[in-house]
Design a protein around this motif. Structure first.
Motif, PDB file in Angstrom:
ATOM      1  N   VAL A 124       0.574 -59.336  43.696  1.00 35.67           N
ATOM      2  CA  VAL A 124       0.362 -58.038  43.026  1.00 35.67           C
ATOM      3  C   VAL A 124      -0.311 -58.560  41.817  1.00 35.67           C
ATOM      4  O   VAL A 124      -0.460 -59.630  41.046  1.00 35.67           O
ATOM      5  CB  VAL A 124       1.297 -56.961  42.622  1.00 35.67           C
ATOM      6  CG1 VAL A 124       1.962 -56.771  44.074  1.00 35.67           C
ATOM      7  CG2 VAL A 124       2.560 -57.883  41.776  1.00 35.67           C
ATOM      8  N   SER A 125      -1.240 -57.603  40.853  1.00 38.17           N
ATOM      9  CA  SER A 125      -1.781 -57.962  39.953  1.00 38.17           C
ATOM     10  C   SER A 125      -1.820 -56.380  39.025  1.00 38.17           C
ATOM     11  O   SER A 125      -1.556 -55.368  39.577  1.00 38.17           O
ATOM     12  CB  SER A 125      -3.284 -58.315  40.169  1.00 38.17           C
ATOM     13  OG  SER A 125      -4.162 -58.669  38.983  1.00 38.17           O
ATOM     14  N   ALA A 126      -2.648 -56.478  37.948  1.00 41.25           N
ATOM     15  CA  ALA A 126      -2.731 -55.402  37.080  1.00 41.25           C
ATOM     16  C   ALA A 126      -4.100 -54.584  37.418  1.00 41.25           C
ATOM     17  O   ALA A 126      -5.041 -54.985  37.662  1.00 41.25           O
ATOM     18  CB  ALA A 126      -2.751 -55.717  35.699  1.00 41.25           C
ATOM     19  N   LEU A 127      -3.820 -53.263  37.348  1.00 42.21           N
ATOM     20  CA  LEU A 127      -4.912 -52.172  37.385  1.00 42.21           C
ATOM     21  C   LEU A 127      -5.655 -52.201  36.228  1.00 42.21           C
ATOM     22  O   LEU A 127      -5.021 -52.353  35.166  1.00 42.21           O
ATOM     23  CB  LEU A 127      -4.662 -50.930  38.020  1.00 42.21           C
ATOM     24  CG  LEU A 127      -5.489 -49.905  37.952  1.00 42.21           C
ATOM     25  CD1 LEU A 127      -6.134 -49.993  39.566  1.00 42.21           C
ATOM     26  CD2 LEU A 127      -4.984 -48.373  38.353  1.00 42.21           C
ATOM     27  N   ARG A 128      -7.048 -52.246  36.278  1.00 42.68           N
ATOM     28  CA  ARG A 128      -7.823 -52.067  34.966  1.00 42.68           C
ATOM     29  C   ARG A 128      -7.246 -50.819  34.269  1.00 42.68           C
ATOM     30  O   ARG A 128      -7.182 -49.876  34.827  1.00 42.68           O
ATOM     31  CB  ARG A 128      -9.327 -51.831  35.099  1.00 42.68           C
ATOM     32  CG  ARG A 128     -10.074 -52.003  33.861  1.00 42.68           C
ATOM     33  CD  ARG A 128     -11.604 -52.051  34.187  1.00 42.68           C
ATOM     34  NE  ARG A 128     -12.404 -51.975  33.051  1.00 42.68           N
ATOM     35  CZ  ARG A 128     -13.306 -51.078  32.736  1.00 42.68           C
ATOM     36  NH1 ARG A 128     -13.388 -50.134  33.583  1.00 42.68           N
ATOM     37  NH2 ARG A 128     -13.974 -51.195  31.779  1.00 42.68           N
ATOM     38  N   SER A 129      -7.187 -50.757  32.994  1.00 44.93           N
ATOM     39  CA  SER A 129      -6.747 -49.840  32.032  1.00 44.93           C
ATOM     40  C   SER A 129      -5.371 -50.012  32.059  1.00 44.93           C
ATOM     41  O   SER A 129      -4.570 -49.075  31.331  1.00 44.93           O
ATOM     42  CB  SER A 129      -6.976 -48.428  32.495  1.00 44.93           C
ATOM     43  OG  SER A 129      -6.730 -47.446  31.473  1.00 44.93           O
ATOM     44  N   LEU A 130      -4.657 -50.553  32.852  1.00 43.77           N
ATOM     45  CA  LEU A 130      -3.132 -51.011  32.674  1.00 43.77           C
ATOM     46  C   LEU A 130      -2.336 -49.688  32.676  1.00 43.77           C
ATOM     47  O   LEU A 130      -2.643 -48.750  33.780  1.00 43.77           O
ATOM     48  CB  LEU A 130      -2.836 -51.737  31.573  1.00 43.77           C
ATOM     49  CG  LEU A 130      -3.375 -53.194  31.123  1.00 43.77           C
ATOM     50  CD1 LEU A 130      -3.122 -53.846  30.157  1.00 43.77           C
ATOM     51  CD2 LEU A 130      -3.045 -53.989  32.507  1.00 43.77           C
ATOM     52  N   GLY A 131      -1.113 -49.394  31.996  1.00 38.68           N
ATOM     53  CA  GLY A 131      -0.338 -48.111  31.996  1.00 38.68           C
ATOM     54  C   GLY A 131      -1.077 -47.116  31.837  1.00 38.68           C
ATOM     55  O   GLY A 131      -0.553 -45.881  32.050  1.00 38.68           O
ATOM     56  N   ALA A 132      -2.208 -46.970  30.969  1.00 36.22           N
ATOM     57  CA  ALA A 132      -2.676 -45.818  30.623  1.00 36.22           C
ATOM     58  C   ALA A 132      -3.132 -45.125  31.309  1.00 36.22           C
ATOM     59  O   ALA A 132      -3.136 -43.683  31.518  1.00 36.22           O
ATOM     60  CB  ALA A 132      -3.862 -46.305  29.648  1.00 36.22           C
ATOM     61  N   TYR A 133      -3.854 -45.568  32.731  1.00 39.71           N
ATOM     62  CA  TYR A 133      -4.342 -44.817  33.737  1.00 39.71           C
ATOM     63  C   TYR A 133      -3.206 -43.995  34.713  1.00 39.71           C
ATOM     64  O   TYR A 133      -3.191 -42.493  34.431  1.00 39.71           O
ATOM     65  CB  TYR A 133      -5.092 -45.601  34.848  1.00 39.71           C
ATOM     66  CG  TYR A 133      -5.229 -44.780  36.087  1.00 39.71           C
ATOM     67  CD1 TYR A 133      -6.389 -43.951  36.151  1.00 39.71           C
ATOM     68  CD2 TYR A 133      -4.742 -45.269  37.377  1.00 39.71           C
ATOM     69  CE1 TYR A 133      -6.723 -43.140  37.290  1.00 39.71           C
ATOM     70  CE2 TYR A 133      -5.186 -44.577  38.435  1.00 39.71           C
ATOM     71  CZ  TYR A 133      -5.964 -43.640  38.447  1.00 39.71           C
ATOM     72  OH  TYR A 133      -6.514 -43.038  39.466  1.00 39.71           O
TER      73      TYR A 133
END
Length: 223
Positions: free
Chosen positions: A5-14
């Motif tokens: 797994v990996s982080a989505l761009r914008s992290l938690g803000a999205y």
């Protein structure tokens, strides 16, 4: 974990803004209040109010003409509570029989402090809007028990030119002498919430699980 797994761009803000601003819209509906007026009623920061009012005004929120299968949505956030302010309004079309959702137009307002490069700010917000529409309406990694199955662009669902908005209009509020806040990734969260809010306005169904793809929407709308 059998899958990496990996982080989505914008992290938690999205996801956080999607959840918060979707719920704010539900609160406005419960209060029988206009979504823009409801937000303004609860916003004290004058810069937040400015982007909300500008986006709504340039969209033509007050004079919006309703049509069957079409809806409007609104959302606002200040990125990570310390960076750029972004508010946006959008209009979507939804086909009940197929579940197809298309964003017709988007109008956004952004305040990231002194605007040294207004065109660069617009590019950041426009790009974030299009990327977030793709995440919100289509994108999802598919996987089996041991491996990811969507390993190339032919198998991974992503926004095509046929579903890019007909227009994306970004208005920059310049604040000469104010600190630079940064505009990167500020549009992704509000865009996701505005899509969900416009969908709910168009068809009267609130969807809380992403992506808002045709398969999911068709099953909900035809149930």
């Amino acid at each position: 974990m059998p899958l990496r797994v990996s982080a989505l761009r914008s992290l938690g803000a999205y996801m956080n803004v999607f959840s918060i601003e979707s719920f704010v819209d539900e609160l406005a509906r419960a209060a029988r209040a206009d979504p823009v007026a409801f937000r303004l009623r609860h916003l004290e920061d004058p810069r937040a109010r400015d982007v909300v009012q500008l986006a709504a005004e340039r969209f033509g929120w007050a004079g919006y003409a309703r049509q069957p299968g079409r809806g409007r949505g609104f959302a606002f956030a200040r990125y990570k509570n310390l960076a750029a302010y972004v508010a946006l309004a959008m209009e979507v079309d939804v086909e009940r029989e197929t579940g197809d959702l298309r964003v017709r137009r988007v109008v956004a307002a952004v305040d990231s402090g002194e605007a040294v490069n207004p065109d660069g700010i617009r590019n950041q917000i426009e790009g974030g809007i299009v990327q977030s529409i793709s995440w919100t309406t289509l994108e999802a990694v598919t996987f089996g028990d041991t491996r990811i199955t969507s390993r190339d662009w032919s198998g991974y669902p992503i926004l095509r030119f046929s579903h890019v908005p007909q227009s994306v209009d970004v208005h920059v509020i310049d604040r000469p002498g104010q600190p630079f806040l940064g505009a990167g990734e500020a549009a992704q969260g509000p865009t996701a919430a505005a899509v969900a809010n416009a969908l709910a306005d168009a068809v009267g169904v609130r969807v809380r699980e992403l992506p808002l793809n045709a398969t999911r929407l068709r099953a909900l709308l035809m149930a």
